[in-house]
Design an enzyme around this catalytic site. Structure first.
Site, PDB file in Angstrom:
ATOM      1  N   PHE A  11     -42.597  17.109 -30.420  1.00 19.14           N
ATOM      2  CA  PHE A  11     -42.450  16.356 -29.260  1.00 19.14           C
ATOM      3  C   PHE A  11     -43.516  14.998 -29.962  1.00 19.14           C
ATOM      4  CE2 PHE A  11     -45.532  14.862 -25.637  1.00 19.14           C
ATOM      5  CZ  PHE A  11     -44.988  13.806 -25.284  1.00 19.14           C
ATOM      6  N   SER A  84     -48.791  24.476 -30.129  1.00 21.52           N
ATOM      7  CA  SER A  84     -49.305  23.648 -29.078  1.00 21.52           C
ATOM      8  C   SER A  84     -49.518  24.113 -27.798  1.00 21.52           C
ATOM      9  CB  SER A  84     -48.653  22.246 -29.485  1.00 21.52           C
ATOM     10  OG  SER A  84     -47.410  22.446 -28.590  1.00 21.52           O
ATOM     11  N   THR A  99     -50.413  29.274 -38.023  1.00 20.46           N
ATOM     12  CA  THR A  99     -50.354  27.765 -38.253  1.00 20.46           C
ATOM     13  C   THR A  99     -51.463  27.051 -38.182  1.00 20.46           C
ATOM     14  OG1 THR A  99     -47.938  28.193 -37.579  1.00 20.46           O
ATOM     15  CG2 THR A  99     -48.854  26.209 -37.306  1.00 20.46           C
ATOM     16  N   THR A 133     -56.857  17.705 -31.025  1.00 23.19           N
ATOM     17  CA  THR A 133     -57.045  17.381 -29.533  1.00 23.19           C
ATOM     18  C   THR A 133     -58.291  17.107 -29.022  1.00 23.19           C
ATOM     19  OG1 THR A 133     -56.356  18.705 -27.602  1.00 23.19           O
ATOM     20  CG2 THR A 133     -56.855  20.000 -29.681  1.00 23.19           C
ATOM     21  N   ASP A 134     -58.175  16.721 -27.602  1.00 23.99           N
ATOM     22  CA  ASP A 134     -59.517  16.512 -26.855  1.00 23.99           C
ATOM     23  C   ASP A 134     -60.138  17.986 -26.362  1.00 23.99           C
ATOM     24  OD1 ASP A 134     -57.764  17.058 -24.737  1.00 23.99           O
ATOM     25  OD2 ASP A 134     -58.157  15.318 -23.792  1.00 23.99           O
ATOM     26  N   GLU A 135     -59.012  19.014 -26.455  1.00 29.67           N
ATOM     27  CA  GLU A 135     -59.557  20.331 -25.889  1.00 29.67           C
ATOM     28  C   GLU A 135     -60.749  21.060 -26.753  1.00 29.67           C
ATOM     29  OE1 GLU A 135     -56.320  22.955 -24.598  1.00 29.67           O
ATOM     30  OE2 GLU A 135     -55.310  21.408 -23.936  1.00 29.67           O
ATOM     31  N   TYR A 159     -55.794  28.564 -28.321  1.00 31.41           N
ATOM     32  CA  TYR A 159     -55.404  27.464 -28.943  1.00 31.41           C
ATOM     33  C   TYR A 159     -56.379  26.403 -29.168  1.00 31.41           C
ATOM     34  CZ  TYR A 159     -53.519  22.581 -28.889  1.00 31.41           C
ATOM     35  OH  TYR A 159     -53.214  21.335 -29.270  1.00 31.41           O
ATOM     36  N   SER A 162     -58.512  27.479 -32.204  1.00 30.44           N
ATOM     37  CA  SER A 162     -57.645  27.232 -33.451  1.00 30.44           C
ATOM     38  C   SER A 162     -57.674  25.750 -34.062  1.00 30.44           C
ATOM     39  CB  SER A 162     -56.135  27.833 -33.561  1.00 30.44           C
ATOM     40  OG  SER A 162     -55.624  27.172 -32.822  1.00 30.44           O
ATOM     41  N   LYS A 163     -57.551  24.768 -32.836  1.00 27.13           N
ATOM     42  CA  LYS A 163     -57.492  23.586 -33.578  1.00 27.13           C
ATOM     43  C   LYS A 163     -59.234  23.104 -34.019  1.00 27.13           C
ATOM     44  CE  LYS A 163     -54.842  20.905 -33.165  1.00 27.13           C
ATOM     45  NZ  LYS A 163     -53.713  20.371 -34.325  1.00 27.13           N
TER      46      LYS A 163
HETATM   47  P1  NAD Z   1     -44.892  20.700 -30.464  1.00 31.52           P
HETATM   48  O1  NAD Z   1     -45.219  21.992 -30.263  1.00 31.52           O
HETATM   49  O2  NAD Z   1     -43.891  19.721 -29.586  1.00 31.52           O
HETATM   50  O3  NAD Z   1     -44.198  20.446 -31.875  1.00 31.52           O
HETATM   51  C1  NAD Z   1     -45.086  21.183 -32.945  1.00 31.52           C
HETATM   52  C2  NAD Z   1     -44.119  20.877 -34.010  1.00 31.52           C
HETATM   53  O4  NAD Z   1     -44.646  22.007 -35.322  1.00 31.52           O
HETATM   54  C3  NAD Z   1     -42.486  21.893 -33.922  1.00 31.52           C
HETATM   55  O5  NAD Z   1     -41.724  20.796 -34.445  1.00 31.52           O
HETATM   56  C4  NAD Z   1     -42.655  23.034 -34.913  1.00 31.52           C
HETATM   57  O6  NAD Z   1     -41.548  23.379 -35.355  1.00 31.52           O
HETATM   58  C5  NAD Z   1     -43.670  22.622 -35.987  1.00 31.52           C
HETATM   59  N1  NAD Z   1     -44.160  23.673 -36.594  1.00 31.52           N
HETATM   60  C6  NAD Z   1     -44.970  24.650 -35.697  1.00 31.52           C
HETATM   61  N2  NAD Z   1     -45.351  25.575 -36.771  1.00 31.52           N
HETATM   62  C7  NAD Z   1     -45.077  24.967 -37.953  1.00 31.52           C
HETATM   63  C8  NAD Z   1     -45.160  25.613 -39.075  1.00 31.52           C
HETATM   64  N3  NAD Z   1     -45.976  26.789 -39.377  1.00 31.52           N
HETATM   65  N4  NAD Z   1     -44.819  25.025 -40.424  1.00 31.52           N
HETATM   66  C9  NAD Z   1     -44.064  23.719 -40.136  1.00 31.52           C
HETATM   67  N5  NAD Z   1     -43.785  23.291 -38.932  1.00 31.52           N
HETATM   68  C10 NAD Z   1     -44.321  23.868 -37.884  1.00 31.52           C
HETATM   69  O7  NAD Z   1     -46.350  19.782 -30.517  1.00 31.52           O
HETATM   70  P2  NAD Z   1     -46.710  18.413 -29.908  1.00 31.52           P
HETATM   71  O8  NAD Z   1     -47.001  18.444 -28.684  1.00 31.52           O
HETATM   72  O9  NAD Z   1     -45.790  17.555 -30.738  1.00 31.52           O
HETATM   73  O10 NAD Z   1     -48.150  18.381 -30.871  1.00 31.52           O
HETATM   74  C11 NAD Z   1     -48.285  17.863 -32.263  1.00 31.52           C
HETATM   75  C12 NAD Z   1     -49.895  17.830 -32.518  1.00 31.52           C
HETATM   76  O11 NAD Z   1     -50.449  16.927 -31.826  1.00 31.52           O
HETATM   77  C13 NAD Z   1     -50.417  19.249 -32.657  1.00 31.52           C
HETATM   78  O12 NAD Z   1     -51.336  19.492 -33.516  1.00 31.52           O
HETATM   79  C14 NAD Z   1     -51.396  19.325 -31.224  1.00 31.52           C
HETATM   80  O13 NAD Z   1     -52.383  20.127 -31.400  1.00 31.52           O
HETATM   81  C15 NAD Z   1     -51.373  17.682 -31.176  1.00 31.52           C
HETATM   82  N6  NAD Z   1     -51.845  17.264 -29.983  1.00 31.52           N
HETATM   83  C16 NAD Z   1     -50.969  17.487 -28.812  1.00 31.52           C
HETATM   84  C17 NAD Z   1     -51.133  16.827 -27.469  1.00 31.52           C
HETATM   85  C18 NAD Z   1     -50.197  17.008 -26.497  1.00 31.52           C
HETATM   86  O14 NAD Z   1     -50.383  16.572 -25.454  1.00 31.52           O
HETATM   87  N7  NAD Z   1     -48.960  17.522 -26.761  1.00 31.52           N
HETATM   88  C19 NAD Z   1     -52.417  16.156 -27.512  1.00 31.52           C
HETATM   89  C20 NAD Z   1     -53.303  15.994 -28.404  1.00 31.52           C
HETATM   90  C21 NAD Z   1     -53.079  16.688 -29.630  1.00 31.52           C
HETATM   91  O1  DAU Z   2     -55.444  17.771 -23.958  1.00 34.14           O
HETATM   92  C1  DAU Z   2     -54.513  17.596 -24.848  1.00 34.14           C
HETATM   93  C2  DAU Z   2     -53.679  19.014 -24.704  1.00 34.14           C
HETATM   94  O2  DAU Z   2     -52.727  18.754 -23.891  1.00 34.14           O
HETATM   95  C3  DAU Z   2     -52.839  19.236 -26.173  1.00 34.14           C
HETATM   96  O3  DAU Z   2     -53.759  19.668 -27.201  1.00 34.14           O
HETATM   97  C4  DAU Z   2     -52.036  20.580 -25.906  1.00 34.14           C
HETATM   98  O4  DAU Z   2     -51.191  20.660 -27.222  1.00 34.14           O
HETATM   99  C5  DAU Z   2     -51.186  20.195 -24.773  1.00 34.14           C
HETATM  100  O5  DAU Z   2     -50.275  21.316 -24.488  1.00 34.14           O
HETATM  101  C6  DAU Z   2     -51.830  19.615 -23.511  1.00 34.14           C
HETATM  102  O6  DAU Z   2     -52.753  20.860 -23.052  1.00 34.14           O
HETATM  103  P1  DAU Z   2     -52.658  21.308 -21.571  1.00 34.14           P
HETATM  104  O7  DAU Z   2     -52.893  22.768 -21.316  1.00 34.14           O
HETATM  105  O8  DAU Z   2     -53.708  20.427 -20.833  1.00 34.14           O
HETATM  106  O9  DAU Z   2     -51.223  20.835 -21.096  1.00 34.14           O
HETATM  107  P2  DAU Z   2     -49.974  21.478 -20.093  1.00 34.14           P
HETATM  108  O10 DAU Z   2     -48.887  20.812 -19.863  1.00 34.14           O
HETATM  109  O11 DAU Z   2     -49.620  22.986 -20.557  1.00 34.14           O
HETATM  110  O12 DAU Z   2     -50.936  21.678 -18.654  1.00 34.14           O
HETATM  111  C7  DAU Z   2     -51.576  20.595 -18.115  1.00 34.14           C
HETATM  112  C8  DAU Z   2     -52.355  20.976 -16.818  1.00 34.14           C
HETATM  113  O13 DAU Z   2     -51.134  21.493 -15.937  1.00 34.14           O
HETATM  114  C9  DAU Z   2     -53.203  22.340 -16.956  1.00 34.14           C
HETATM  115  O14 DAU Z   2     -54.338  21.953 -16.126  1.00 34.14           O
HETATM  116  C10 DAU Z   2     -52.428  23.303 -16.815  1.00 34.14           C
HETATM  117  C11 DAU Z   2     -51.470  22.805 -15.590  1.00 34.14           C
HETATM  118  N1  DAU Z   2     -50.097  23.576 -15.383  1.00 34.14           N
HETATM  119  C12 DAU Z   2     -49.436  23.691 -16.533  1.00 34.14           C
HETATM  120  C13 DAU Z   2     -48.140  24.242 -16.257  1.00 34.14           C
HETATM  121  C14 DAU Z   2     -47.402  24.391 -17.656  1.00 34.14           C
HETATM  122  C15 DAU Z   2     -49.623  24.182 -14.262  1.00 34.14           C
HETATM  123  O15 DAU Z   2     -50.502  23.761 -12.965  1.00 34.14           O
HETATM  124  N2  DAU Z   2     -48.567  24.432 -14.164  1.00 34.14           N
HETATM  125  C16 DAU Z   2     -47.861  24.810 -15.343  1.00 34.14           C
HETATM  126  O16 DAU Z   2     -46.672  25.475 -14.915  1.00 34.14           O
END
Ligand code: NAD
Ligand code: DAU
Length: 352
Positions: A11, A84, A99, A133-135, A159, A162-163
């Site tokens: 993403f 993630s 990972t 991440t902020d988590e 998660y 691990s981060k």
């Molecule tokens: P995502 O799950 O959409 O994408 C992860 C990507 O990494 C995928 O393309 C997957 O194929 C690849 N991948 C997974 N394991 C792998 C491995 N062993 N080797 C090579 N590639 C691998 O994740 P995202 O939401 O795009 O998040 C990207 C980064 O940003 C992560 O490090 C996540 O912790 C961080 N982050 C995400 C959010 C969020 O809201 N989604 C917020 C803050 C930080």
């Molecule tokens: O804060 C950054 C993080 O945000 C990233 O590091 C993570 O990779 C990303 O997945 C995200 O984590 P969250 O757990 O906050 O995101 P998620 O979309 O899974 O959930 C957002 C909020 O919504 C959380 O409080 C859980 C709730 N939720 C989620 C799902 C999937 C629901 O209520 N129902 C649901 O079905």
């Protein structure tokens, strides 16, 4: 000059690459294992574009990472690849340890060896940018101030633990070996290409399919939402001007309760794709809470603004409208990501 991106088919990584190549000509080597979350369709617009070199492979594969560094001599490695999804980390933490921890360790060691062998001025210019991440900071109470870079680490899920471990490794490789690292800790992203296991895209695709909108617990958990292209611009700013060894928090100044997010999505769908059966909010269904569910995240993003002049360009109102419209405009993408493996996950997580 070239950059090496890991996880660029996911993403945020794919949005980052699209943004990067829209802003300039510097090529990107994209190393991605294409797990369930990786999708080359996100990068379809780059087909035939020599500036994007895709390599399918795992970040734990040291020989492969060594070869890519030697072959492409990137000036920076920007590390997005991760497992993630918090809910998946609860039902199966093993892949997160592999990972997020071992993978980051592998990249750090490969980058260290590569960097130590570089001549000046490439050595001084090299950067290892770790996307986190902020988590890692844990959960806030309603009255607590937002997370600053100085907050203690208190991760609560497999998660986030691990981060947090990966952040500590990155810090140690700088402190001990001098590797020029940058770390960014960002809040919740949303936008195009968001895999529909996460809250916002799950609500959009379920609503359009007339399925229940599962809200965990009381729906009052708070997240700080940032449009994904704003995350990309923040990373560009930190890579360009960030101080080596520093951490920068990135956020949207936009705290919202989950239930309000879901209601906003429903209202936009009512406007853009009205359903004859009635308002989409009729589908909201409270379900059992996530174990160990963090109550509130909020980012204090003053450091990146003060030092680098970065602020988000989108408000939540503009970003969520673009996002809902994107999902309405891309039904084929939505249909294809809802593969057999996706259906298995939905069945396991939400039951019938
Ligand atoms: P995502 O799950 O959409 O994408 C992860 C990507 O990494 C995928 O393309 C997957 O194929 C690849 N991948 C997974 N394991 C792998 C491995 N062993 N080797 C090579 N590639 C691998 O994740 P995202 O939401 O795009 O998040 C990207 C980064 O940003 C992560 O490090 C996540 O912790 C961080 N982050 C995400 C959010 C969020 O809201 N989604 C917020 C803050 C930080
Ligand atoms: O804060 C950054 C993080 O945000 C990233 O590091 C993570 O990779 C990303 O997945 C995200 O984590 P969250 O757990 O906050 O995101 P998620 O979309 O899974 O959930 C957002 C909020 O919504 C959380 O409080 C859980 C709730 N939720 C989620 C799902 C999937 C629901 O209520 N129902 C649901 O079905």
């Amino acid at each position: 000059m070239t950059i090496l991106v890991t996880g660029g088919a996911g993403f945020i990584g794919s949005n980052f690459i699209l943004d990067w190549l829209a802003q300039g000509e510097e090529p990107v080597v994209n190393l991605d294992a294409l797990t369930y979350a990786g999708n080359l369709e996100n990068l379809a617009s780059l087909q035939g574009d020599a500036r994007h070199v895709f390599v399918q492979g795992d970040i734990t594969d040291r020989a492969l990472v060594d070869r890519l560094l030697a072959e492409h001599r990137p000036r920076a490695l920007i590390h997005f690849a991760a497992e993630s999804h918090v809910d998946r980390s609860i039902s199966g933490p093993g892949a997160f340890i592999k990972t997020n921890i071992e993978g980051t360790y592998t990249l750090l060691e490969a980058a260290r060896q590569h960097w130590q062998g570089l001549p000046e001025p490439e050595r001084a210019a090299f950067r290892f940018h770790h996307v986190s991440t902020d988590e890692v900071y844990g959960s806030l109470k309603a009255e607590d101030p937002a997370f600053a870079e100085t907050n203690a680490y208190e991760p609560n899920s497999p998660y986030s633990a691990s981060k947090a471990a990966s952040d500590h490794l990155v810090r140690a490789w700088h402190h001990t070996y001098g590797l020029p690292v940058l770390t960014t800790n960002c809040s919740n992203n949303y936008g195009p290409y968001h895999f529909p296991e996460k809250l916002i895209p799950l609500m959009i695709v379920n609503a359009l399919a007339g399925k229940p909108l599962p809200v965990y617990g009381d729906g009052q958990q708070i997240r700080d939402w940032l449009y994904v292209r704003d995350h990309a611009s923040a990373i560009r700013a930190v890579l360009a001007e960030g101080r080596v060894g520093e951490t920068y928090n990135i956020g949207g100044w936009n705290e919202m309760a989950n239930i309000d997010i879901v209601k906003t999505v429903c209202a936009l769908l009512d406007e853009l794709r009205p359903d004859a059966a009635g308002p989409y909010s009729r589908l909201i269904t409270y379900v059992k809470d996530r174990p160990g569910h963090d109550r509130r995240y909020a980012i204090d993003a003053r450091k990146i603004e003060r030092e680098l002049g970065w602020r988000p360009a989108e408000t939540f109102a503009t970003g969520i409208r673009k996002t809902v419209q994107w999902y309405l405009d891309h039904p084929a993408w939505v249909q294809r990501v809802q593969s057999g493996a996706y259906r298995d996950w939905v069945q396991q997580q939400y039951g019938a």
